[in-house]
Motif scaffolding. Structure first.
Motif, PDB file in Angstrom:
ATOM      1  N   VAL A  26       0.843  -1.196   0.000  1.00  0.00           N
ATOM      2  CA  VAL A  26       0.000   0.000   0.000  1.00  0.00           C
ATOM      3  C   VAL A  26       0.877   1.244   0.000  1.00  0.00           C
ATOM      4  N   TRP A  27       1.912   1.258   0.809  1.00  0.00           N
ATOM      5  CA  TRP A  27       2.803   2.414   0.886  1.00  0.00           C
ATOM      6  C   TRP A  27       3.473   2.658  -0.465  1.00  0.00           C
ATOM      7  N   LYS A  28       3.929   1.588  -1.141  1.00  0.00           N
ATOM      8  CA  LYS A  28       4.561   1.734  -2.445  1.00  0.00           C
ATOM      9  C   LYS A  28       3.588   2.310  -3.468  1.00  0.00           C
ATOM     10  N   SER A  29       2.327   1.907  -3.422  1.00  0.00           N
ATOM     11  CA  SER A  29       1.360   2.438  -4.383  1.00  0.00           C
ATOM     12  C   SER A  29       1.080   3.918  -4.107  1.00  0.00           C
ATOM     13  N   VAL A  30       1.076   4.310  -2.852  1.00  0.00           N
ATOM     14  CA  VAL A  30       0.888   5.726  -2.511  1.00  0.00           C
ATOM     15  C   VAL A  30       2.076   6.536  -3.013  1.00  0.00           C
ATOM     16  N   VAL A  31       3.283   6.031  -2.838  1.00  0.00           N
ATOM     17  CA  VAL A  31       4.477   6.724  -3.312  1.00  0.00           C
ATOM     18  C   VAL A  31       4.439   6.855  -4.833  1.00  0.00           C
ATOM     19  N   ARG A  32       4.067   5.782  -5.530  1.00  0.00           N
ATOM     20  CA  ARG A  32       3.985   5.837  -6.994  1.00  0.00           C
ATOM     21  C   ARG A  32       2.950   6.863  -7.447  1.00  0.00           C
ATOM     22  N   ALA A  33       1.808   6.911  -6.772  1.00  0.00           N
ATOM     23  CA  ALA A  33       0.769   7.875  -7.145  1.00  0.00           C
ATOM     24  C   ALA A  33       1.269   9.295  -6.940  1.00  0.00           C
ATOM     25  N   GLN A  34       1.977   9.534  -5.860  1.00  0.00           N
ATOM     26  CA  GLN A  34       2.506  10.861  -5.575  1.00  0.00           C
ATOM     27  C   GLN A  34       3.550  11.259  -6.612  1.00  0.00           C
ATOM     28  N   VAL A  35       4.430  10.334  -6.968  1.00  0.00           N
ATOM     29  CA  VAL A  35       5.453  10.620  -7.968  1.00  0.00           C
ATOM     30  C   VAL A  35       4.802  10.929  -9.306  1.00  0.00           C
ATOM     31  N   ALA A  36       3.777  10.162  -9.683  1.00  0.00           N
ATOM     32  CA  ALA A  36       3.092  10.395 -10.950  1.00  0.00           C
ATOM     33  C   ALA A  36       2.416  11.762 -10.966  1.00  0.00           C
ATOM     34  N   GLU A  37       1.942  12.213  -9.817  1.00  0.00           N
ATOM     35  CA  GLU A  37       1.208  13.472  -9.760  1.00  0.00           C
ATOM     36  C   GLU A  37       2.121  14.687  -9.857  1.00  0.00           C
ATOM     37  N   ASP A  38       3.196  14.728  -9.060  1.00  0.00           N
ATOM     38  CA  ASP A  38       4.025  15.938  -9.061  1.00  0.00           C
ATOM     39  C   ASP A  38       5.498  15.710  -9.354  1.00  0.00           C
ATOM     40  N   GLY A  39       5.880  14.481  -9.656  1.00  0.00           N
ATOM     41  CA  GLY A  39       7.264  14.222 -10.006  1.00  0.00           C
ATOM     42  C   GLY A  39       8.193  14.043  -8.823  1.00  0.00           C
ATOM     43  N   TYR A  40       7.688  14.124  -7.612  1.00  0.00           N
ATOM     44  CA  TYR A  40       8.502  13.959  -6.425  1.00  0.00           C
ATOM     45  C   TYR A  40       7.984  12.781  -5.622  1.00  0.00           C
ATOM     46  N   SER A  41       8.869  12.096  -4.935  1.00  0.00           N
ATOM     47  CA  SER A  41       8.413  11.022  -4.066  1.00  0.00           C
ATOM     48  C   SER A  41       8.169  11.572  -2.668  1.00  0.00           C
ATOM     49  N   LEU A  42       7.517  10.777  -1.850  1.00  0.00           N
ATOM     50  CA  LEU A  42       7.271  11.189  -0.467  1.00  0.00           C
ATOM     51  C   LEU A  42       8.578  11.280   0.315  1.00  0.00           C
ATOM     52  N   LEU A  43       9.622  10.656  -0.215  1.00  0.00           N
ATOM     53  CA  LEU A  43      10.915  10.664   0.460  1.00  0.00           C
ATOM     54  C   LEU A  43      11.759  11.877   0.072  1.00  0.00           C
ATOM     55  N   THR A  44      11.294  12.671  -0.871  1.00  0.00           N
ATOM     56  CA  THR A  44      12.037  13.842  -1.307  1.00  0.00           C
ATOM     57  C   THR A  44      11.881  14.937  -0.263  1.00  0.00           C
ATOM     58  N   SER A  45      12.997  15.464   0.189  1.00  0.00           N
ATOM     59  CA  SER A  45      12.937  16.508   1.209  1.00  0.00           C
ATOM     60  C   SER A  45      12.419  17.804   0.591  1.00  0.00           C
ATOM     61  N   PRO A  46      11.783  18.664   1.389  1.00  0.00           N
ATOM     62  CA  PRO A  46      11.280  19.932   0.856  1.00  0.00           C
ATOM     63  C   PRO A  46      12.383  20.775   0.215  1.00  0.00           C
TER      64      PRO A  46
END
Length: 146
Positions: A26-46
């Motif tokens: 589930v976490w991997k799918s959330v990360v993939r969705a986020q990357v697809a949306e804005d080009g950044y992963s949840l692990l990318t620092s601000p």
């Protein structure tokens, strides 16, 4: 007695493992969705997000000196990016209003007029009430809504 406790603990261990794997998926799918949306992963620092540039950043920097209601420079963009820009800036032209598009000569390309031809064809197909005139140097187009 020890073997009974191990047998009793086995279902708990299996359940915990299955739950952990499910959460990971589930976490991997959330990360993939986020990357697809804005080009950044949840692990990318601000801070890293601020340092990354998009083609839109380059477009606005390239056009910093231009009045976008009169001149738009797309010469460093891909055809898809130039199409996005045209859709953004050309739907609002009033009758008789003109806008210049700088496409560049593409000295690095075998087909020096690829972007110019794409822009002209796209405008012809999608904005039929616009006239497009290519300047003598073939690096700029003047678009007028008729």
């Amino acid at each position: 007695m020890d073997s009974y406790n191990q047998v009793e603990a086995l279902p708990v261990f299996i359940f915990g493992t299955v739950l952990a794997v499910a959460l990971l998926l589930v976490w991997k799918s959330v990360v993939r969705a986020q990357v697809a949306e804005d080009g950044y992963s949840l692990l990318t620092s601000p801070g890293e997000r601020d340092r990354r540039r998009t083609w839109r950043d380059d477009f606005y920097e390239l056009n910093e000196a231009n009045d976008l209601s009169k001149t738009i420079d797309v010469h460093r963009l891909t055809k898809t990016q130039a199409t996005n820009v045209m859709d953004t800036y050309f739907h609002s032209l009033a009758i008789g209003q003109s806008r210049t598009i700088i496409t560049g000569r593409a000295n690095y390309s075998k087909d020096s007029s690829a972007l110019t031809n794409h822009v002209k064809q796209y405008l012809k197909n999608n904005y039929p009430k616009y006239s497009v005139v290519i300047n003598d140097d073939s690096s700029t187009l003047v678009v007028t809504r008729t």
